[in-house]
Scaffold this motif. Structure first.
Motif, PDB file in Angstrom:
ATOM      1  N   SER A 145       0.822  -1.211   0.000  1.00  0.00           N
ATOM      2  CA  SER A 145       0.000   0.000   0.000  1.00  0.00           C
ATOM      3  C   SER A 145       0.856   1.261   0.000  1.00  0.00           C
ATOM      4  O   SER A 145       0.544   2.239  -0.685  1.00  0.00           O
ATOM      5  N   ASN A 200       2.279   1.661  -3.414  1.00  0.00           N
ATOM      6  CA  ASN A 200       1.259   2.079  -4.382  1.00  0.00           C
ATOM      7  C   ASN A 200       0.836   3.533  -4.195  1.00  0.00           C
ATOM      8  O   ASN A 200       0.221   4.123  -5.085  1.00  0.00           O
ATOM      9  N   HIS A 230       0.413   4.691  -7.832  1.00  0.00           N
ATOM     10  CA  HIS A 230      -0.963   4.985  -8.224  1.00  0.00           C
ATOM     11  C   HIS A 230      -1.482   3.960  -9.240  1.00  0.00           C
ATOM     12  O   HIS A 230      -2.109   4.318 -10.237  1.00  0.00           O
ATOM     13  N   SER A 231      -1.178   2.692  -8.977  1.00  0.00           N
ATOM     14  CA  SER A 231      -1.599   1.624  -9.878  1.00  0.00           C
ATOM     15  C   SER A 231      -2.971   1.089  -9.473  1.00  0.00           C
ATOM     16  O   SER A 231      -3.140   0.579  -8.355  1.00  0.00           O
ATOM     17  N   THR A 232      -3.934   1.198 -10.382  1.00  0.00           N
ATOM     18  CA  THR A 232      -5.278   0.681 -10.105  1.00  0.00           C
ATOM     19  C   THR A 232      -5.259  -0.838  -9.988  1.00  0.00           C
ATOM     20  O   THR A 232      -5.941  -1.417  -9.128  1.00  0.00           O
ATOM     21  N   GLU A 266      -3.951  -1.870  -6.697  1.00  0.00           N
ATOM     22  CA  GLU A 266      -4.953  -1.599  -5.665  1.00  0.00           C
ATOM     23  C   GLU A 266      -5.972  -2.727  -5.588  1.00  0.00           C
ATOM     24  O   GLU A 266      -6.372  -3.139  -4.499  1.00  0.00           O
ATOM     25  N   TYR A 267      -6.389  -3.245  -6.747  1.00  0.00           N
ATOM     26  CA  TYR A 267      -7.313  -4.376  -6.767  1.00  0.00           C
ATOM     27  C   TYR A 267      -6.682  -5.623  -6.141  1.00  0.00           C
ATOM     28  O   TYR A 267      -7.318  -6.342  -5.368  1.00  0.00           O
ATOM     29  N   ILE A 278      -4.223  -5.735  -3.966  1.00  0.00           N
ATOM     30  CA  ILE A 278      -4.098  -5.505  -2.523  1.00  0.00           C
ATOM     31  C   ILE A 278      -5.437  -5.728  -1.825  1.00  0.00           C
ATOM     32  O   ILE A 278      -5.506  -6.314  -0.736  1.00  0.00           O
ATOM     33  N   SER A 279      -6.520  -5.276  -2.465  1.00  0.00           N
ATOM     34  CA  SER A 279      -7.848  -5.409  -1.865  1.00  0.00           C
ATOM     35  C   SER A 279      -8.269  -6.871  -1.746  1.00  0.00           C
ATOM     36  O   SER A 279      -8.790  -7.298  -0.708  1.00  0.00           O
ATOM     37  N   ARG A 330     -13.547  -1.018  -1.550  1.00  0.00           N
ATOM     38  CA  ARG A 330     -12.689  -0.663  -2.681  1.00  0.00           C
ATOM     39  C   ARG A 330     -13.055  -1.449  -3.937  1.00  0.00           C
ATOM     40  O   ARG A 330     -12.969  -0.928  -5.047  1.00  0.00           O
TER      41      ARG A 330
END
Length: 243
Positions: free
Chosen positions: A165, A168, A172-174, A177-178, A180-181, A237
């Motif tokens: 996190s 990122n 700023h990688s979408t 982020e997915y 990680i979620s 998220r």
């Protein structure tokens, strides 16, 4: 003069088995957790629906956090560190005040959720997180399997999530982020079961009514509160609908 029968069972004295003590301890843990969640929800709702209060946190012209907003974002971490590392030195009353203050500040820091996401999706995600959390809490409390090793793996996963996190925040990688979620959901689902089992065992080994038992229940409430909040945020998220 004490009254007792031939079996040496003392009358007028409350005798608790380990199972009774554990149940009472877990009940106190969940009471603290529910109080914290309720206070956070009230604070989040108040700041998200009061324009003057919300503008104290985010500048309406730039859309960025104000100085106070930045402090509020990082304040919950400071509260957690103070409670966790100062636990032995804090009195029960001081720990309780810090926990209540933490719950309020955490709620304020989450007020943006009700602004950025639709109310229906927030409610749907909350109910989903509650159902998943409840199932895993029951599983952790009732299972006879030792989850200690499993918990260690989950803690390693949590450290990985924190590091990813932080990275990122600059990338700023979408897609990251997915990822990680999804991993975060798995980690906090596992941690919920592990933490409930750990608290159950702690409760069985404590003398109910002792001051240390009260403080441990408060710390347990903080642990489960964080498990639930992080599970909720990870699911939000992925499935939350933005306005």
């Amino acid at each position: 003069m004490e009254t007792k029968d031939s079996e040496y069972v003392y009358k007028n004295v409350i005798q608790l088995t380990e199972q009774d003590a554990s149940r009472k301890f877990i009940a106190n843990v969940f009471l603290w957790m529910f109080v914290a969640l309720g206070l956070s929800a009230v604070c989040a709702f108040t700041f998200s629906h009061n324009q003057a209060l919300y503008e104290m946190l985010r500048d309406p012209e730039t859309g960025r956090n104000t100085g106070l907003g930045t402090i509020v974002m990082f304040a919950p971490l400071a509260f957690v560190l103070i409670i966790s590392f100062g636990f032995q030195r804090l009195s029960y009353a001081a720990a309780a005040i810090l926990f209540i203050a933490f719950s309020a500040v955490m709620g304020i820091s989450l007020s943006y959720i009700l602004v950025f996401y639709t109310a229906s999706s927030v409610l749907g995600v909350f109910l989903t997180a509650s159902a998943v959390f409840g199932v895993m809490a029951v599983a952790g409390y009732t299972t006879n399997t030792d989850l200690t090793k499993f918990g260690s793996i989950m803690m390693m996963g949590l450290i990985g999530i924190i590091l990813a996190s932080v990275i990122n925040m600059f990338m700023h990688s979408t897609q990251m982020e997915y990822i990680i979620s999804y991993i975060g959901i798995a980690v906090f689902v596992g941690l919920t079961a592990y933490d409930v089992q750990k608290l159950k065992r702690i409760g069985a080994g404590l003398e109910y009514g002792d001051a240390s038992a009260g403080k441990m229940a408060l710390l347990g409430g903080l642990t489960l509160y964080l498990d639930f909040i992080n599970l909720f945020l990870m699911i939000l998220r992925l499935f939350g609908r933005r306005r």
